[in-house]
Design an enzyme around this catalytic site. Sequence first.
Site, short mmCIF file in Angstrom:
data_model
loop_
_atom_site.label_atom_id
_atom_site.label_comp_id
_atom_site.label_asym_id
_atom_site.label_seq_id
_atom_site.Cartn_x
_atom_site.Cartn_y
_atom_site.Cartn_z
N GLY A 185 2.21 -15.05 -30.32
CA GLY A 185 0.76 -14.91 -30.35
C GLY A 185 0.18 -13.98 -29.30
O GLY A 185 -1.03 -13.99 -29.06
N HIS B 136 14.71 -15.77 -37.08
CA HIS B 136 14.78 -15.42 -35.66
C HIS B 136 14.55 -16.69 -34.82
O HIS B 136 13.55 -17.38 -35.01
CB HIS B 136 13.72 -14.37 -35.36
CG HIS B 136 13.71 -13.84 -33.97
ND1 HIS B 136 14.51 -12.80 -33.55
CD2 HIS B 136 12.98 -14.19 -32.88
CE1 HIS B 136 14.27 -12.53 -32.29
NE2 HIS B 136 13.34 -13.36 -31.85
N GLY C 119 8.39 -14.75 -23.88
CA GLY C 119 7.94 -16.07 -23.43
C GLY C 119 7.11 -16.83 -24.44
O GLY C 119 7.25 -18.04 -24.56
N MET D 290 14.60 -20.20 -24.96
CA MET D 290 13.99 -19.96 -23.64
C MET D 290 14.35 -21.11 -22.71
O MET D 290 14.31 -22.28 -23.12
CB MET D 290 12.47 -19.87 -23.77
CG MET D 290 12.01 -18.86 -24.83
SD MET D 290 10.24 -18.62 -24.77
CE MET D 290 9.96 -17.70 -26.30
N ASP E 272 14.19 -18.21 -31.02
CA ASP E 272 13.87 -17.84 -29.64
C ASP E 272 14.31 -18.95 -28.68
O ASP E 272 13.71 -20.02 -28.64
CB ASP E 272 12.36 -17.60 -29.50
CG ASP E 272 11.94 -16.29 -30.14
OD1 ASP E 272 12.53 -15.26 -29.78
OD2 ASP E 272 11.04 -16.31 -31.01
N MET F 172 16.60 -15.80 -24.21
CA MET F 172 15.76 -15.47 -23.05
C MET F 172 16.11 -16.48 -21.96
O MET F 172 15.32 -17.38 -21.65
CB MET F 172 14.27 -15.51 -23.43
CG MET F 172 13.85 -14.32 -24.27
SD MET F 172 12.35 -14.63 -25.21
CE MET F 172 13.04 -15.48 -26.62
N SER G 71 10.31 -15.38 -37.06
CA SER G 71 10.51 -16.18 -35.84
C SER G 71 9.92 -17.58 -36.02
O SER G 71 8.71 -17.75 -36.13
CB SER G 71 9.85 -15.50 -34.65
OG SER G 71 9.74 -16.41 -33.58
N HIS H 291 17.89 -14.98 -30.20
CA HIS H 291 17.37 -14.19 -29.09
C HIS H 291 17.40 -15.06 -27.83
O HIS H 291 16.58 -15.98 -27.71
CB HIS H 291 15.95 -13.73 -29.45
CG HIS H 291 15.23 -12.99 -28.38
ND1 HIS H 291 13.88 -12.72 -28.45
CD2 HIS H 291 15.66 -12.45 -27.21
CE1 HIS H 291 13.51 -12.04 -27.37
NE2 HIS H 291 14.57 -11.88 -26.59
N ASP I 196 9.98 -6.95 -31.36
CA ASP I 196 9.62 -8.37 -31.29
C ASP I 196 8.38 -8.53 -30.43
O ASP I 196 8.42 -8.24 -29.23
CB ASP I 196 10.81 -9.13 -30.68
CG ASP I 196 10.63 -10.63 -30.64
OD1 ASP I 196 9.61 -11.12 -31.14
OD2 ASP I 196 11.53 -11.30 -30.10
N GLY I 197 7.30 -9.00 -31.05
CA GLY I 197 6.10 -9.34 -30.29
C GLY I 197 4.87 -8.61 -30.77
O GLY I 197 4.83 -7.38 -30.78
N GLY I 198 3.87 -9.36 -31.20
CA GLY I 198 2.59 -8.77 -31.58
C GLY I 198 2.63 -7.93 -32.84
O GLY I 198 1.79 -7.05 -33.03
N MET J 65 11.41 -5.37 -26.77
CA MET J 65 10.30 -6.32 -26.70
C MET J 65 8.99 -5.56 -26.65
O MET J 65 8.80 -4.68 -25.80
CB MET J 65 10.42 -7.22 -25.46
CG MET J 65 11.55 -8.25 -25.51
SD MET J 65 11.52 -9.32 -26.96
CE MET J 65 9.96 -10.18 -26.73
C1 DX5 Z 1 8.43 -13.89 -27.64
C2 DX5 Z 1 9.46 -14.15 -28.71
C3 DX5 Z 1 9.03 -13.71 -30.06
C4 DX5 Z 1 7.81 -14.42 -30.60
C5 DX5 Z 1 7.03 -13.43 -31.40
O1 DX5 Z 1 9.01 -14.03 -26.40
O2 DX5 Z 1 10.66 -13.46 -28.40
O3 DX5 Z 1 10.09 -13.75 -31.00
O4 DX5 Z 1 8.13 -15.54 -31.39
O5 DX5 Z 1 5.79 -13.99 -31.73
P1 DX5 Z 1 4.61 -13.14 -32.40
O6 DX5 Z 1 5.12 -12.51 -33.63
O7 DX5 Z 1 3.55 -14.14 -32.62
O8 DX5 Z 1 4.20 -12.11 -31.34
ZN ZN Z 2 12.25 -13.25 -30.00
#
Ligand code: DX5
Ligand code: ZN
Length: 217
Positions: free
Chosen positions: A143, A31, A140, A35, A33, A66, A6, A64, A173-175, A135
Amino acid sequence: MILSTSILSADFAHLGDEIHAVEQAGGDWIHIDVMDGHFVPNLTMGPFIVDTCRRISSLPLDVHLMVDNPDRMIDWFAEAGASTLSVQIEACPNIYRTLEKIRSLGCRPGIVLSPGTPAAAISQVLHLVDLVLVMTVNPGYSGQAFIPSTLPKINQIRQMLAEIQSQALIEVDGGITSQTLPLVYQAGARVIVAATSIFKHPAGIAAGIAELRESVA
Ligand code: DX5
Ligand code: ZN
């Protein structure tokens, strides 16, 4: 396992260099993102960045969305070079039409569920998708900390896909870190999105990718 890196955590002053480093280190997908400041509080990238990445790299572009009402933007992202185009179920009142439109434009359709959305919400459209993106943080920001209660949902979706004999991939996706990756892999995820643990790894992008891969080797 497919690693989808990402670029939300990339250094945009050196985006080309960062993406080339991902390619050299064996990253699989990029990836992106998107938003809109409405569906999620953050405001990030549009089709211009997808087009830029397409010119930088031949890796698949994993987009992706959002955004509220993604139907009005699907053509833009298809034209800009998206390979997969994933929409949030919570933002799509006519999800059947949305997914069919994505496929008709030559992209692989994906459906995304936020942490508060149950697996049952996508049961009627599972046969239309190539990807189910679970997710593992609230959409959003990069980190954020992984939400462990999403693990049973990954398992549940794996079973739902098996029941209809779908080859769709489960993406998370996420953390994602070398600690959380083995958990989601075990639950059935095979496309792994990571921003911070790749682009902000203290030893650099290649070390970040290697550490993630080694965690499930
Ligand atoms: C969050 C995004 C993710 C984000 C993941 O809303 O969709 O793709 O970039 O970031 P990390 O890997 O740092 O959690
Ligand atoms: Zn994403």
